[in-house]
Every structure is written in C-alpha cells, then in structure tokens.
Scaffold this active site. Structure first.
Site, PDB file in Angstrom:
ATOM      1  N   ARG A 163       0.846  -1.197   0.000  1.00  0.00           N
ATOM      2  CA  ARG A 163       0.000   0.000   0.000  1.00  0.00           C
ATOM      3  C   ARG A 163       0.880   1.246   0.000  1.00  0.00           C
ATOM      4  O   ARG A 163       2.004   1.219   0.471  1.00  0.00           O
ATOM      5  CB  ARG A 163      -0.897   0.015   1.235  1.00  0.00           C
ATOM      6  CG  ARG A 163      -1.917  -1.085   1.216  1.00  0.00           C
ATOM      7  CD  ARG A 163      -2.825  -0.947   2.421  1.00  0.00           C
ATOM      8  NE  ARG A 163      -3.822  -1.985   2.391  1.00  0.00           N
ATOM      9  CZ  ARG A 163      -5.090  -1.766   2.083  1.00  0.00           C
ATOM     10  NH1 ARG A 163      -5.503  -0.551   1.810  1.00  0.00           N
ATOM     11  NH2 ARG A 163      -5.944  -2.762   2.066  1.00  0.00           N
ATOM     12  N   CYS A 164       0.332   2.330  -0.525  1.00  0.00           N
ATOM     13  CA  CYS A 164       1.064   3.596  -0.579  1.00  0.00           C
ATOM     14  C   CYS A 164       1.461   4.030   0.818  1.00  0.00           C
ATOM     15  O   CYS A 164       0.699   3.810   1.750  1.00  0.00           O
ATOM     16  CB  CYS A 164       0.209   4.666  -1.239  1.00  0.00           C
ATOM     17  SG  CYS A 164       0.187   4.504  -3.027  1.00  0.00           S
ATOM     18  N   PRO A 165       2.643   4.587   0.935  1.00  0.00           N
ATOM     19  CA  PRO A 165       3.565   5.057  -0.094  1.00  0.00           C
ATOM     20  C   PRO A 165       4.641   4.038  -0.474  1.00  0.00           C
ATOM     21  O   PRO A 165       5.570   4.367  -1.207  1.00  0.00           O
ATOM     22  CB  PRO A 165       4.209   6.279   0.552  1.00  0.00           C
ATOM     23  CG  PRO A 165       4.345   5.866   1.987  1.00  0.00           C
ATOM     24  CD  PRO A 165       3.076   5.063   2.266  1.00  0.00           C
ATOM     25  N   ILE A 166       4.529   2.809  -0.007  1.00  0.00           N
ATOM     26  CA  ILE A 166       5.572   1.813  -0.234  1.00  0.00           C
ATOM     27  C   ILE A 166       5.847   1.569  -1.723  1.00  0.00           C
ATOM     28  O   ILE A 166       7.014   1.473  -2.115  1.00  0.00           O
ATOM     29  CB  ILE A 166       5.264   0.500   0.511  1.00  0.00           C
ATOM     30  CG1 ILE A 166       5.081   0.764   2.019  1.00  0.00           C
ATOM     31  CG2 ILE A 166       6.347  -0.536   0.275  1.00  0.00           C
ATOM     32  CD1 ILE A 166       6.266   1.423   2.703  1.00  0.00           C
ATOM     33  N   ALA A 214      -1.860   4.209  -5.354  1.00  0.00           N
ATOM     34  CA  ALA A 214      -2.107   5.532  -5.928  1.00  0.00           C
ATOM     35  C   ALA A 214      -1.395   5.636  -7.266  1.00  0.00           C
ATOM     36  O   ALA A 214      -0.360   6.288  -7.398  1.00  0.00           O
ATOM     37  CB  ALA A 214      -1.654   6.611  -4.971  1.00  0.00           C
TER      38      ALA A 214
END
Length: 73
Positions: free
Chosen positions: A11-14, A41
């Site tokens: 999941r963001c920001p990964i 994203a």
C-alpha cells in the site's frame, strides 16, 4: 534492459518508495515495469516520474485488479 517489480501486495507510499529505490540501481535507458493493485495511488506515478527525471512510458490496466506502469530511466 527491462525489469519488473510486483508491488501488488503493498500500500502507498511503499510502491513509490520501492520504485525509487529500484530506479537507483538501473542504468540509463533501462525500463522498469511496475505491477500495482488498484488500491495503489497509480496517479502519483506521473508526478513521481517528473520529480525523479524518468520517463513515464506507459500506463494501462492489465486486469481488473492490476495496473501496469512502465518507467524509463
């Protein structure tokens, strides 16, 4: 060369951080294909490409659950 990075489990920001780290290890004109899930994203990769001086070659849906972004260093 062409490389692939599957980020569907993240999941963001990964995904953005992982892409940035991977690009550091690539040579000029190498391509990095990112496989993202729809929760990622994906719209942020346009901004990411500009900010990191890489070309956004292509973006497309591979399936209902996967989105592909191809970056070129």
């Amino acid at each position: 060369m062409k490389y692939q990075l599957n980020l569907t489990a993240l999941r963001c920001p990964i995904p953005l951080l992982s892409a940035k780290k991977a690009l550091k290890n690539l040579d000029k004109n190498d391509e990095l294909m990112l496989i993202l899930n729809l929760e990622s994203a994906v719209e942020n990769f346009s901004i990411f490409a500009e900010e990191n001086s890489v070309a956004l070659v292509e973006q497309y849906y591979a399936s209902e659950k996967e989105f592909i972004v191809i970056l070129k260093k």
